[in-house]
Design a protein around this motif. Structure first.
Motif, PDB file in Angstrom:
ATOM      1  N   ASN A   1      11.207   1.902   1.893  1.00 50.42           N
ATOM      2  CA  ASN A   1      10.146   2.162   2.867  1.00 50.42           C
ATOM      3  C   ASN A   1      10.679   3.212   3.829  1.00 50.42           C
ATOM      4  OD1 ASN A   1       8.264   2.071   4.972  1.00 50.42           O
ATOM      5  ND2 ASN A   1       7.821  -0.101   4.584  1.00 50.42           N
TER       6      ASN A   1
ATOM      7  N   ALA B   1       0.819  -1.229   0.000  1.00 51.62           N
ATOM      8  CA  ALA B   1       0.000   0.000   0.000  1.00 51.62           C
ATOM      9  C   ALA B   1       0.847   1.271   0.000  1.00 51.62           C
ATOM     10  CB  ALA B   1      -0.932  -0.012   1.206  1.00 51.62           C
TER      11      ALA B   1
ATOM     12  N   TRP C   1      -7.488   0.333   8.272  1.00 53.09           N
ATOM     13  CA  TRP C   1      -7.950  -0.533   9.381  1.00 53.09           C
ATOM     14  C   TRP C   1      -7.960   0.193  10.717  1.00 53.09           C
ATOM     15  CZ3 TRP C   1     -10.431  -2.871   6.276  1.00 53.09           C
ATOM     16  CH2 TRP C   1      -9.969  -3.699   5.259  1.00 53.09           C
TER      17      TRP C   1
ATOM     18  N   THR D   1       5.657  -1.955   1.801  1.00 54.62           N
ATOM     19  CA  THR D   1       4.854  -2.965   2.490  1.00 54.62           C
ATOM     20  C   THR D   1       5.405  -3.183   3.893  1.00 54.62           C
ATOM     21  OG1 THR D   1       3.968  -5.223   2.451  1.00 54.62           O
ATOM     22  CG2 THR D   1       6.183  -4.906   1.523  1.00 54.62           C
ATOM     23  N   SER D   2       4.463  -3.429   4.822  1.00 52.12           N
ATOM     24  CA  SER D   2       4.872  -3.653   6.219  1.00 52.12           C
ATOM     25  C   SER D   2       5.294  -5.107   6.419  1.00 52.12           C
ATOM     26  CB  SER D   2       3.699  -3.331   7.144  1.00 52.12           C
ATOM     27  OG  SER D   2       2.585  -4.166   6.793  1.00 52.12           O
TER      28      SER D   2
ATOM     29  N   TYR E   1      -2.925   0.694   5.030  1.00 55.03           N
ATOM     30  CA  TYR E   1      -3.829  -0.056   5.932  1.00 55.03           C
ATOM     31  C   TYR E   1      -3.467   0.144   7.390  1.00 55.03           C
ATOM     32  CZ  TYR E   1      -5.485  -2.341   1.739  1.00 55.03           C
ATOM     33  OH  TYR E   1      -6.045  -2.582   0.514  1.00 55.03           O
ATOM     34  N   ARG E   2      -2.112   0.140   7.660  1.00 57.86           N
ATOM     35  CA  ARG E   2      -1.700   0.125   9.070  1.00 57.86           C
ATOM     36  C   ARG E   2      -0.969   1.387   9.506  1.00 57.86           C
ATOM     37  NH1 ARG E   2      -1.556  -4.310   6.524  1.00 57.86           N
ATOM     38  NH2 ARG E   2      -2.838  -6.006   7.247  1.00 57.86           N
TER      39      ARG E   2
END
Ligand code: APR
Length: 237
Positions: free
Chosen positions: A209, A21, A39, A184-185, A32-33
């Protein structure tokens, strides 16, 4: 931007970009996080799982129409465009994404695997998958052939992943000599397992990142920059 040593992709034969994401964050698509993540605002159990869909399909489709509408208001960034130019200039650059927003395709990037499906496709349990692109609202909410509720062709939590899509992605990862994780996590399995697979196969490991995450220790090169600037700077044409 901190100095980074450019990587000549022509030194590699099989490059895999594994994306999340964060690749779309600068387009305005929420992650998302992270801060403001989806979320944090929505409970996935109400909007993004089969149980919720069976309980209240209209509510789930409303949520996904909101996401489609907001994604349509966003545009690919310089990192997407540069990636499309890199793919046009040299063979062997494959994109494996967890993203469902179709942002790569809008930039002309060839995507080898959408691991978690796409918000631009819908699925009838009986009559299969069909494209539904270009508008926030779904063209049909119920199957024109059997009137069953259509669900987005997205791999929701508690779903099984698409085995053929994952097998293709896993094959690319296994053979990669350069594995670049972007945005990405590394928190969601089985996709998160690709980084270890690439490292085991001896690929050079690069992470783009701005933040550290649970998978960062797998990467020998960690570029703590945003994707839109890092991709063109790191991989000159
Ligand atoms: N450039 C690069 N990375 C960024 C940027 C940016 N501009 N902005 C944020 N990031 C990073 C964050 O630091 C974070 O590590 O992107 C990552 C986003 O992590 P998540 O929100 O967890 O998204 P992702 O890893 O794609 O989630 C995987 O989880 O909810 C499921 O199916 C959903 O595909 C999704 C999966």
């Amino acid at each position: 931007m901190r100095l980074m040593t450019p990587i000549d992709l022509r030194q590699f034969e099989r490059v895999v970009l594994f994306t999340g994401a964060g690749m779309s964050a600068e387009c305005g698509v929420p992650t998302y996080r992270g801060r403001g993540g989806i979320w944090h605002q929505y409970n996935y159990e109400d909007y993004a799982c089969q149980r919720a869909f069976e309980r209240d399909p209209a509510k789930v489709l409303d949520f996904h129409e909101l996401r489609r509408t907001s994604v349509l208001a966003c545009a690919p960034h310089a990192g997407h465009v540069h990636l499309a130019n890199l793919q046009a200039a040299m063979p062997g650059i494959e994109v494996v994404t967890q993203n469902i927003d179709g942002m790569f395709q809008r930039a002309g990037v060839r995507v080898a695997a959408e691991l978690h499906g796409s918000m631009w496709r819908v699925r009838c349990a009986e009559h299969g998958i069909s494209a539904d692109e270009g508008h926030g609202a779904f063209r049909h909410r119920q199957c024109p052939q059997c009137n069953a509720w259509l669900r987005p062709d997205i791999t929701w939590f508690e779903d099984n992943v698409d085995a053929a899509v994952f097998a293709h992605a896993a094959d690319l990862v296994k053979r990669a000599d350069l594995f670049v994780s972007v945005g990405t996590s590394g928190a969601v399995w089985p996709a998160a397992g690709f980084a270890q697979q690439a490292q085991r196969s001896g690929a050079r490991m690069v992470e783009i990142n701005p933040e550290d995450n649970e998978a960062s220790s797998l990467y020998e090169t960690r570029v703590r920059e945003a994707a839109s600037a890092a991709i063109p700077a790191l991989f000159p044409l």
